[in-house]
Design an enzyme around this catalytic site. Structure first.
Site, PDB file in Angstrom:
ATOM      1  N   LYS A   1       0.828  -1.173  -0.027  1.00 16.19           N
ATOM      2  CA  LYS A   1       0.028   0.074  -0.082  1.00 16.19           C
ATOM      3  C   LYS A   1       0.814   1.206   0.132  1.00 16.19           C
ATOM      4  O   LYS A   1       0.605   1.973  -0.793  1.00 16.19           O
ATOM      5  CB  LYS A   1      -0.920   0.157   1.315  1.00 16.19           C
TER       6      LYS A   1
ATOM      7  N   LYS B   1      -8.569   0.389   3.878  1.00 12.66           N
ATOM      8  CA  LYS B   1      -8.014  -1.121   3.584  1.00 12.66           C
ATOM      9  C   LYS B   1      -6.969  -1.138   4.730  1.00 12.66           C
ATOM     10  O   LYS B   1      -5.978  -0.123   4.757  1.00 12.66           O
ATOM     11  CB  LYS B   1      -7.693  -1.150   2.545  1.00 12.66           C
TER      12      LYS B   1
ATOM     13  N   ARG C   1      -5.741  -4.919 -13.223  1.00 14.68           N
ATOM     14  CA  ARG C   1      -4.419  -5.346 -12.860  1.00 14.68           C
ATOM     15  C   ARG C   1      -3.426  -5.391 -14.146  1.00 14.68           C
ATOM     16  O   ARG C   1      -3.923  -5.900 -15.143  1.00 14.68           O
ATOM     17  CB  ARG C   1      -4.489  -6.788 -12.355  1.00 14.68           C
TER      18      ARG C   1
ATOM     19  N   ARG D   1     -10.540  -6.736 -13.212  1.00 18.17           N
ATOM     20  CA  ARG D   1     -11.288  -7.365 -12.295  1.00 18.17           C
ATOM     21  C   ARG D   1     -12.610  -6.809 -12.273  1.00 18.17           C
ATOM     22  O   ARG D   1     -12.596  -5.905 -11.467  1.00 18.17           O
ATOM     23  CB  ARG D   1     -10.444  -7.771 -10.961  1.00 18.17           C
TER      24      ARG D   1
ATOM     25  N   ARG E   1     -15.467  -4.821  -3.820  1.00 18.15           N
ATOM     26  CA  ARG E   1     -14.069  -5.415  -3.847  1.00 18.15           C
ATOM     27  C   ARG E   1     -13.920  -5.938  -5.233  1.00 18.15           C
ATOM     28  O   ARG E   1     -15.005  -6.759  -5.554  1.00 18.15           O
ATOM     29  CB  ARG E   1     -13.685  -6.377  -2.717  1.00 18.15           C
TER      30      ARG E   1
ATOM     31  N   ASP F   1      -2.298  -1.857  -9.778  1.00 17.45           N
ATOM     32  CA  ASP F   1      -3.960  -1.844  -9.747  1.00 17.45           C
ATOM     33  C   ASP F   1      -4.178  -0.278 -10.435  1.00 17.45           C
ATOM     34  O   ASP F   1      -3.679   0.737  -9.641  1.00 17.45           O
ATOM     35  CB  ASP F   1      -4.409  -2.117  -8.620  1.00 17.45           C
TER      36      ASP F   1
ATOM     37  N   GLU G   1      -2.510   0.569  -6.033  1.00 13.17           N
ATOM     38  CA  GLU G   1      -1.827  -0.233  -5.347  1.00 13.17           C
ATOM     39  C   GLU G   1      -0.631  -0.532  -6.180  1.00 13.17           C
ATOM     40  O   GLU G   1      -0.661  -0.523  -7.402  1.00 13.17           O
ATOM     41  CB  GLU G   1      -2.428  -1.523  -4.715  1.00 13.17           C
TER      42      GLU G   1
ATOM     43  N   ASN H   1       1.608  -3.999  -6.133  1.00 11.55           N
ATOM     44  CA  ASN H   1       1.684  -5.391  -5.395  1.00 11.55           C
ATOM     45  C   ASN H   1       2.989  -5.951  -5.816  1.00 11.55           C
ATOM     46  O   ASN H   1       3.001  -6.337  -6.838  1.00 11.55           O
ATOM     47  CB  ASN H   1       0.323  -6.198  -5.930  1.00 11.55           C
TER      48      ASN H   1
END
Length: 313
Positions: free
Chosen positions: A129, A165, A215, A229, A237, A277, A285, A287
């Site tokens: 994050k 989050k 993504r 997604r 979500r 993302d 984000e 990741n």
């Protein structure tokens, strides 16, 4: 790059128990399968097997990949190897980045010869994050706070709607879509912050998430591919673990702009395979621990993306 074996490369995968693998969805499984297809010796390396026994070693098991079988990974008997006798070690443990994760990654950081992907010191520094906060101009309005009063004030600044989050979650766990009119608002903030003892990330809600959270997988800072997604009805979500459905995605001009800004930093930090993302043209984000989505991308695009990843190792 370190010197590679001239005969049969040895690749070990530090990962969660193989019993939990979903053969048609798991990115780690896809990488293992491609490594096997390319002739590598594929080793399952459970993190509890790592230790310093005069030198850095681990107890590993040879893995046979069986995509159509149950279980999809068959393991041989355990044996001990020196980690620096391996060619590549994939650190693919899922979050949370807790003390267990940190110690495993610190031990992998002791490797002198073996190539560890992603680079251990960068995994420890790049909270999934907080790392994105190096690029605030690419993000929605974001705060990292732990005091409920400050979070409620930010909620009002945003017009009464935001996402909250945890800093160490995964797969959509612990994410709340918060509204100022929600009678459970304060209870949610108490839960999220563990009564103001834990920082959370609060971000402006981006309505475009209904069309999909994109993504984008990056390989050495370059776009590998993307997948949308799409959240289920009644769900904020979009993560696959939370019921999000995959849809084909193209990279647009804004995506390329974001990637161009990130790439130099990702390469400098040794972050080989990363998943970012993007929602509504905004970075939410970065990741770095065990980014997913490669199998969904491959099926939708008709491209063997794991092959492209392994070709760069």
């Amino acid at each position: 790059m370190t010197e590679r074996s001239a005969v049969k490369p040895r690749m070990a995968f530090v990962m969660d128990p193989v019993e939990s693998i979903e053969a048609r969805a798991d990115t780690t499984f896809a990488l293992m399968l491609e490594a096997s297809t390319r002739g590598a010796e594929v080793l399952y390396l459970p993190p509890e097997g790592i230790g310093v026994r005069e030198k850095l070693t681990a107890r590993v098991q040879r893995a046979t990949l069986r995509p159509e079988a149950a279980p999809p990974v068959a393991l041989g008997p355990p044996f001990e190897v020196a980690l620096d006798s391996l060619d590549v070690i994939w650190q693919r443990l899922d979050p949370p980045v807790d003390a267990h994760y940190i110690h495993v990654t610190q031990l992998l950081g002791l490797c002198q010869r073996a190539l560890v992907l992603n680079r251990p010191e960068s995994l420890l520094a790049a909270n999934e994050k907080l790392y994105a906060m190096n690029f605030p101009e690419l993000m929605p309005a974001t705060r990292v706070l732990r005091r409920s009063a400050e979070l409620e004030s930010f909620l009002e600044e945003l017009g009464g709607e935001m996402i909250v989050k945890p800093l160490d979650g995964r797969g959509g766990e612990g994410i709340f879509h918060l509204r100022s009119k929600d009678p459970n608002r304060r209870s949610i903030l108490e839960t999220s912050t563990n009564f103001e003892t834990r920082w959370v990330m609060a971000q402006a809600y981006i309505p475009e998430v209904r069309s999909g959270d994109k993504r984008i997988l990056l390989l050495e800072g370059e776009p590998l591919g993307a997948v949308l997604r799409v959240p289920a009805d009644g769900e904020s979500r979009a993560n696959f673990h939370s019921g999000g459905q995959p849809a084909r995605a193209e990279l647009d001009a804004r995506d390329h702009e974001i990637v161009a800004r990130l790439a130099p930093r990702l390469r400098a930090d040794g972050l080989f395979l990363v998943g970012i993302d993007v929602i509504g043209g905004l970075l939410t984000e970065i990741n770095v621990t065990s980014p997913t989505g490669i199998q969904e991308m491959s099926r939708l695009d008709g491209v063997n993306y794991p092959q492209r990843v392994l070709a760069r190792v």
